[in-house]
Design an enzyme around this catalytic site. Structure first.
Site, PDB file in Angstrom:
ATOM      1  N   GLY A  29     -19.405  49.366  -3.090  1.00  0.00           N
ATOM      2  CA  GLY A  29     -20.408  48.698  -2.250  1.00  0.00           C
ATOM      3  C   GLY A  29     -20.513  47.230  -2.599  1.00  0.00           C
ATOM      4  N   SER A  30     -21.378  46.541  -1.869  1.00  0.00           N
ATOM      5  CA  SER A  30     -21.482  45.090  -2.076  1.00  0.00           C
ATOM      6  C   SER A  30     -22.144  44.756  -3.406  1.00  0.00           C
ATOM      7  CB  SER A  30     -22.265  44.466  -0.908  1.00  0.00           C
ATOM      8  OG  SER A  30     -23.580  45.008  -0.859  1.00  0.00           O
ATOM      9  N   THR A  31     -23.046  45.605  -3.885  1.00  0.00           N
ATOM     10  CA  THR A  31     -23.679  45.329  -5.186  1.00  0.00           C
ATOM     11  C   THR A  31     -22.666  45.566  -6.309  1.00  0.00           C
ATOM     12  OG1 THR A  31     -25.746  46.158  -4.208  1.00  0.00           O
ATOM     13  CG2 THR A  31     -25.742  45.759  -6.579  1.00  0.00           C
ATOM     14  N   ASP A  86     -27.949  53.615  -1.178  1.00  0.00           N
ATOM     15  CA  ASP A  86     -28.569  53.172   0.068  1.00  0.00           C
ATOM     16  C   ASP A  86     -30.076  53.335   0.002  1.00  0.00           C
ATOM     17  OD1 ASP A  86     -26.146  52.503   1.563  1.00  0.00           O
ATOM     18  OD2 ASP A  86     -25.702  54.598   1.226  1.00  0.00           O
ATOM     19  N   LYS A  96     -26.555  58.135  -0.614  1.00  0.00           N
ATOM     20  CA  LYS A  96     -25.391  57.282  -0.790  1.00  0.00           C
ATOM     21  C   LYS A  96     -24.380  57.594   0.300  1.00  0.00           C
ATOM     22  CE  LYS A  96     -23.634  56.686  -4.847  1.00  0.00           C
ATOM     23  NZ  LYS A  96     -23.521  55.246  -4.490  1.00  0.00           N
ATOM     24  N   GLY A  98     -23.275  54.892   2.501  1.00  0.00           N
ATOM     25  CA  GLY A  98     -23.255  53.788   3.474  1.00  0.00           C
ATOM     26  C   GLY A  98     -21.901  53.080   3.470  1.00  0.00           C
ATOM     27  N   GLY A  99     -21.301  53.056   2.265  1.00  0.00           N
ATOM     28  CA  GLY A  99     -19.999  52.401   2.127  1.00  0.00           C
ATOM     29  C   GLY A  99     -18.836  53.352   2.350  1.00  0.00           C
ATOM     30  N   GLU A 105     -17.401  58.961  -5.172  1.00  0.00           N
ATOM     31  CA  GLU A 105     -18.547  58.513  -5.983  1.00  0.00           C
ATOM     32  C   GLU A 105     -19.191  59.714  -6.652  1.00  0.00           C
ATOM     33  OE1 GLU A 105     -20.843  56.557  -2.961  1.00  0.00           O
ATOM     34  OE2 GLU A 105     -20.104  54.571  -3.546  1.00  0.00           O
TER      35      GLU A 105
END
Ligand code: DER
Length: 220
Positions: A29-31, A86, A96, A98-99, A105
């Protein structure tokens, strides 16, 4: 602070949870992307990573990290798993996916000792469900599982996306998930479901939350 700045702050805070000399589990993810960028500063302390997506593998390898397959892992196992979410509720249960990496994961999280969730304040909720619940399905079962999710009261869409496992994802909106463990077990039992994006049976152990007042740490 912008959402990206909040994410960068928790990404930076997560570095202190990395155990020098141990295999590190890395989410998606982006984080997590921002965490990987910060991790480069201590790359010599990270012998190898186990990744939860092609996206994270590419970013890690571009920064010179060794990425190993989970099947290459010896008895030493994975200590810390760093990943985003998420949504996360007061019981450390998460939505979770979203990605789109929810299956790998959940696999890497399941073999890691400590799950450290890194998230900006917008992810912390009292009850899961505002974010559409991702469900990874074998493509032939998409319509059948869609109908079962609709029977639970959800509005379901098929995501225009194929996962790293060659599967499809349904996004189930409009659910109010008061008992995430029960719903995770229920949906997991449906034929054709690969993974449901509820991490309740194995939730996070630590939450690093990026807020306007700085990074707040919550431990289970
Ligand atoms: O898909 C996932 O579970 C990821 O962790 C992702 O949802 C986290 O979102 P982010 O891009 O806001 O970090």
């Amino acid at each position: 602070l912008s959402q990206t700045e909040l994410k960068r702050e928790v990404a930076r805070a997560a570095i202190r949870y990395v155990e020098p000399g141990r295999i590190l589990g890395v989410g998606t993810g982006s984080t997590v992307d921002l965490f990987i960028d910060e991790l480069a500063a201590i790359r010599d302390q990270v012998p190898a990573c186990v990744s939860s997506s092609v996206r994270s593998t590419k970013r890690l390898e571009a920064l010179g990290f060794k990425v190993i397959d989970l099947n290459e892992l010896g008895d030493e196992g994975i200590g810390v798993y760093i990943d985003g979410a998420d949504e996360i509720d007061p019981g450390f249960s998460m939505i979770k996916g979203g990605g789109g990496a929810l299956t790998r994961e959940k696999i890497v999280a399941s073999v890691s000792k400590t799950f450290v969730c890194i998230a900006d304040a917008s992810k912390k909720v009292d009850v899961l469900g505002r974010f559409p619940l991702p469900v990874e399905v074998i493509p032939m079962a998409a319509a059948a599982v869609k109908r079962r999710l609709e029977a639970l009261g959800a509005t379901v869409t098929l995501r225009d996306f194929t996962t790293d496992n060659g599967c499809s994802i349904l996004d189930a909106a409009g659910l109010r998930i008061e008992d995430p463990k029960a719903l995770e077990d229920e949906i997991n039992s449906w034929p054709g479901v690969v993974t449901v994006g509820l991490f309740a049976n194995r939730g996070a152990d630590v939450l690093l939350l990026g807020t306007e007042a700085g990074v707040k740490t919550f431990e289970r």
